[in-house]
Scaffold this motif. Sequence first.
Motif, PDB file in Angstrom:
ATOM      1  N   VAL A   1       0.878  -1.169   0.000  1.00 51.30           N
ATOM      2  CA  VAL A   1       0.000   0.000   0.000  1.00 51.30           C
ATOM      3  C   VAL A   1       0.910   1.212   0.000  1.00 51.30           C
ATOM      4  O   VAL A   1       1.663   1.437   0.956  1.00 51.30           O
ATOM      5  CB  VAL A   1      -0.925   0.017   1.235  1.00 51.30           C
ATOM      6  N   LEU A   2       0.871   1.975  -1.059  1.00 49.11           N
ATOM      7  CA  LEU A   2       1.726   3.155  -1.177  1.00 49.11           C
ATOM      8  C   LEU A   2       1.041   4.324  -0.477  1.00 49.11           C
ATOM      9  O   LEU A   2      -0.010   4.796  -0.918  1.00 49.11           O
ATOM     10  CB  LEU A   2       1.966   3.482  -2.652  1.00 49.11           C
ATOM     11  N   LEU A   3       1.622   4.780   0.608  1.00 52.23           N
ATOM     12  CA  LEU A   3       1.033   5.875   1.380  1.00 52.23           C
ATOM     13  C   LEU A   3       1.436   7.204   0.731  1.00 52.23           C
ATOM     14  O   LEU A   3       2.318   7.915   1.210  1.00 52.23           O
ATOM     15  CB  LEU A   3       1.494   5.807   2.833  1.00 52.23           C
ATOM     16  N   LEU A   4       0.759   7.535  -0.370  1.00 52.15           N
ATOM     17  CA  LEU A   4       1.135   8.732  -1.116  1.00 52.15           C
ATOM     18  C   LEU A   4       0.888  10.006  -0.316  1.00 52.15           C
ATOM     19  O   LEU A   4       1.583  11.008  -0.506  1.00 52.15           O
ATOM     20  CB  LEU A   4       0.374   8.795  -2.445  1.00 52.15           C
ATOM     21  N   GLY A   5      -0.093   9.971   0.579  1.00 55.29           N
ATOM     22  CA  GLY A   5      -0.304  11.125   1.442  1.00 55.29           C
ATOM     23  C   GLY A   5       0.885  11.362   2.355  1.00 55.29           C
ATOM     24  O   GLY A   5       1.183  12.498   2.737  1.00 55.29           O
TER      25      GLY A   5
END
Length: 400
Positions: free
Chosen positions: A304-308
Motif C-alpha cells: 500500500v503506497l502511502l502517497l499522502g
Amino acid sequence: MTNVFDPSLRANPFDLYRTLRESGPLHPTGFGINLVPRYADCSAVLADPAWGHGYYAGINPFRPGVDPRSLPGSFLLMDPPDHGRMRSLVTKAFTLRAVEALRPRITALVDELLDAAIEAGEVDLVRALAYPVPLITICRLLGVPESDQELFGRWTGAISRGLDPDAVLSEEEKAARQVAVGNFAEYFAELIAWRRTDPQDDLLSRLVTVEDGGDRLSVKEIADIGVLLLIAGHETTMNLIASGVYALHRHPDQRAVLAADPALATVAVEEFLRFDTPVPFPTRVALTDVELGGVSLPRGSGVVLLLGSANRDPAAFDAPERLDVRRFASDGPRQLAFSHGPHFCLGAPMARVESAIFFRRLFERAPDFEVLTDAPEYRSSISMRGLASLPVRFTPKGRS
C-alpha cells in the motif's frame, strides 16, 4: 501502532505518517502486504514495471480470488501486455488537445456555477461547485446527454465507495457497486451502438473508431474506459477542489498570495495535490521477486503506497507541512498524486485544467469567500480522501 486506515484519523493522518516514515521503509500488515510511507520507495514502485496489480495472474493479495472483470475500471487492474495495448489505444483518442479544447466550456461552466453560488450567498462548496464541475465536464467529454448526468453521478458515487477493500464494505455497499457497474455497462453499450451509426465530436465516438495496426477496442473495453474516466475524472477532481479551498482557509498567507495573483492557480494545484492527496492509498503487487527498501519480497507481495505520506516526506520536500502555492514554480521533486510510470493517471491533464480554471476564476471573481467551519466532515471512503461538505459564504468581488 495505530491503524493508518482508522476513521478517526481522516482529519489528520499526518502525525502517523511522520511516525511511519521515521520508523522504517516498510511496515508489515499481514497477508504479505506492507505499508510504504517514504517518497523514494513509493516513487520507485510506481516507476518499476516489476510492480503491477496481479489480478489476471491470480496473485493479488488484496482481493484474492476475485475476478477483475467484475470490478469497476478493469483497465486499471491490467498488467502488461494487455495494459499497454489498451493504454496505447486510449491515448490516441483521449489527447491533451481534446482536453484543451474543453477549456472555454469549463470556464463558462465554472462562471455559471459561481454566479449561482454568489447569488445564494451561502452554499456547500462540495455540492454547489466541487461536485458538478468535474462531473459535467467528463460527461460532456464522453458525450453523455445532459439529462443523464445526475444519474451518472449517483452510479459513480456507488462505485467510488466500492473501490475500498471488500473487508470494510457492507453487503449493501458491495451490491450497490455491482448494480452500478451493470448499469454503466448497459448504458455505455447502448450509447456506443448509437455512436457507431451516428458519430459525434466526443471521446466516445473517437474510442469507437480508434485503431492501432488494425487493433480496435471492444464494446466492453470502451465501457470500462468510460467508467474509469468517470470515476477518476470526477471523484479525484471534486476532492482536489474542496481540499484546496480548505487548505487555503487554514493558510491565510497563501490565500493572500493566490488572491494577489490568480494566474498562480496552475502551480497552486500541484501544491494542493501534494498537501492533501486525493488518492492516498494506491496498491501494487510484485509481479516477480523484488527488493524494496532493502527488503527482499517474493512474487505476489502487496504494498500500500502511502502517497499522502510520501508527498509530505522531508527527504523530498522542504518544509513539507507548510502549504506553499509557489512550491512547484521551480524545478524539484514532483508530487506523486497522479502516480507516474506505466500507470500514470490518464485523467491528470483534465483534472489539472479543471482545477486551475476553478481556482483562477474563484479568486478573480469572489476572492473574499469565507469558509464557515474549522472542522469539516470527511467522506467515509478509504480509497478516496475528500470532504463530505464545506460550508462557504460568498461575496462578489468589489462588494463589502
